[in-house]
Design a protein around this motif. Structure first.
Motif, short mmCIF file in Angstrom:
data_model
loop_
_atom_site.label_atom_id
_atom_site.label_comp_id
_atom_site.label_asym_id
_atom_site.label_seq_id
_atom_site.Cartn_x
_atom_site.Cartn_y
_atom_site.Cartn_z
N ILE A 1 23.55 35.91 22.32
CA ILE A 1 24.25 34.68 21.95
C ILE A 1 24.42 33.82 23.20
O ILE A 1 24.20 34.29 24.32
CB ILE A 1 25.62 34.96 21.29
CG1 ILE A 1 26.54 35.72 22.24
CG2 ILE A 1 25.44 35.72 19.99
CD1 ILE A 1 27.96 35.86 21.73
N GLY A 2 24.82 32.57 23.02
CA GLY A 2 25.03 31.68 24.16
C GLY A 2 26.05 32.26 25.13
O GLY A 2 27.16 32.63 24.74
N ALA A 3 25.67 32.36 26.40
CA ALA A 3 26.56 32.93 27.42
C ALA A 3 27.68 31.96 27.77
O ALA A 3 27.50 30.74 27.77
CB ALA A 3 25.76 33.28 28.67
N LYS A 4 28.82 32.51 28.08
CA LYS A 4 29.96 31.74 28.58
C LYS A 4 30.39 32.40 29.90
O LYS A 4 31.41 33.07 29.98
CB LYS A 4 31.10 31.73 27.57
CG LYS A 4 32.18 30.73 27.93
CD LYS A 4 33.24 30.60 26.86
CE LYS A 4 34.27 29.57 27.28
NZ LYS A 4 35.39 29.50 26.35
N PRO A 5 29.55 32.21 30.96
CA PRO A 5 29.83 32.92 32.21
C PRO A 5 31.09 32.40 32.91
O PRO A 5 31.44 31.24 32.80
CB PRO A 5 28.59 32.64 33.06
CG PRO A 5 28.00 31.41 32.49
CD PRO A 5 28.36 31.39 31.04
N GLN A 6 31.70 33.34 33.61
CA GLN A 6 32.82 32.98 34.47
C GLN A 6 32.87 33.97 35.63
O GLN A 6 32.29 35.05 35.56
CB GLN A 6 34.14 32.94 33.71
CG GLN A 6 34.58 34.25 33.09
CD GLN A 6 35.94 34.10 32.43
OE1 GLN A 6 36.87 33.56 33.03
NE2 GLN A 6 36.04 34.56 31.20
N ALA A 7 33.55 33.58 36.70
CA ALA A 7 33.65 34.42 37.89
C ALA A 7 35.00 34.21 38.55
O ALA A 7 35.58 33.13 38.50
CB ALA A 7 32.53 34.08 38.87
N ILE A 8 35.47 35.30 39.16
CA ILE A 8 36.72 35.27 39.93
C ILE A 8 36.41 35.88 41.29
O ILE A 8 35.67 36.87 41.39
CB ILE A 8 37.83 36.08 39.23
CG1 ILE A 8 38.24 35.40 37.94
CG2 ILE A 8 39.04 36.27 40.16
CD1 ILE A 8 39.24 36.20 37.12
N GLN A 9 36.98 35.29 42.34
CA GLN A 9 36.83 35.83 43.68
C GLN A 9 38.16 35.75 44.40
O GLN A 9 38.86 34.74 44.34
CB GLN A 9 35.79 35.03 44.46
CG GLN A 9 35.69 35.44 45.92
CD GLN A 9 34.61 34.70 46.66
OE1 GLN A 9 33.57 34.41 46.12
NE2 GLN A 9 34.86 34.41 47.92
N GLY A 10 38.51 36.83 45.09
CA GLY A 10 39.70 36.84 45.93
C GLY A 10 39.36 37.46 47.27
O GLY A 10 38.60 38.43 47.35
N GLU A 11 39.87 36.87 48.35
CA GLU A 11 39.63 37.38 49.70
C GLU A 11 40.93 37.35 50.49
O GLU A 11 41.73 36.43 50.35
CB GLU A 11 38.61 36.52 50.43
CG GLU A 11 37.22 36.53 49.87
CD GLU A 11 36.28 35.64 50.67
OE1 GLU A 11 36.47 35.48 51.90
OE2 GLU A 11 35.37 35.08 50.05
#
Length: 168
Positions: A62-72
């Motif tokens: 199905i259509g992707a709904k990408p997301q990303a989280i980054q913490g440093e």
């Protein structure tokens, strides 16, 4: 994405197994940076606001709904009377398998500027891939056969990177 021509999705700008002829998909990005004395905290979240069309970027069919989280989290200090820093980070993605991003990454880095105008670094990364039953794909170049699906492995990997940077 590092894919070879004629294999899996190579990214939207790939000449052989990607295409920029896709419907525009809006996204949102939240970025925060807090520095106090010698400590630095960075946080970022990025997500599309509606799914891609499945022919443009898909996840499990199905259509992707990408997301990303980054913490440093980082800290600077002096070692051998030279500037140095250490840092640790965590990254997480969702529905970004076709982009060859890991499901999650834990990292640590040590930097030292031992010689003038250089920075010497060593970094450790532990990546965890998407599950073996998950698959994804993206738009292919017009007139070429469809891309092969990118399939998760369900495995993890460890990487150590050494780097010397010169700046001017």
């Amino acid at each position: 994405t590092g894919s070879q021509p004629g294999t899996t999705f190579g990214g939207f700008a790939s000449r052989y197994n990607g295409s920029e002829n896709v419907r525009k998909t809006p996204a949102v990005d939240v970025h925060a940076n807090l520095s106090v004395d010698r400590y630095n905290l960075i946080f970022e979240w990025l997500s599309v606001t509606k799914p891609f069309r499945s022919q443009d970027l898909s996840f499990n069919g199905i259509g992707a709904k990408p997301q990303a989280i980054q913490g440093e989290l980082g800290m600077t200090f002096h070692l051998f009377d030279k500037p140095a820093s250490i840092g640790a980070g965590y990254q997480w993605t969702s529905q970004a398998l076709a982009l060859n991003l890991p499901l999650s990454r834990v990292s640590a880095v040590f930097n030292l500027s031992y010689w003038k105008d250089t920075i010497e670094s060593i970094e450790y990364r532990h990546d965890t891939d998407y599950g073996g039953m998950q698959y994804a794909n993206g738009a292919n170049a017009p007139g070429l056969p469809s891309n092969l699906n990118t399939v998760g492995t369900g495995k993890s990997s460890d990487t150590v990177i050494g780097q010397i940077g010169v700046f001017f």
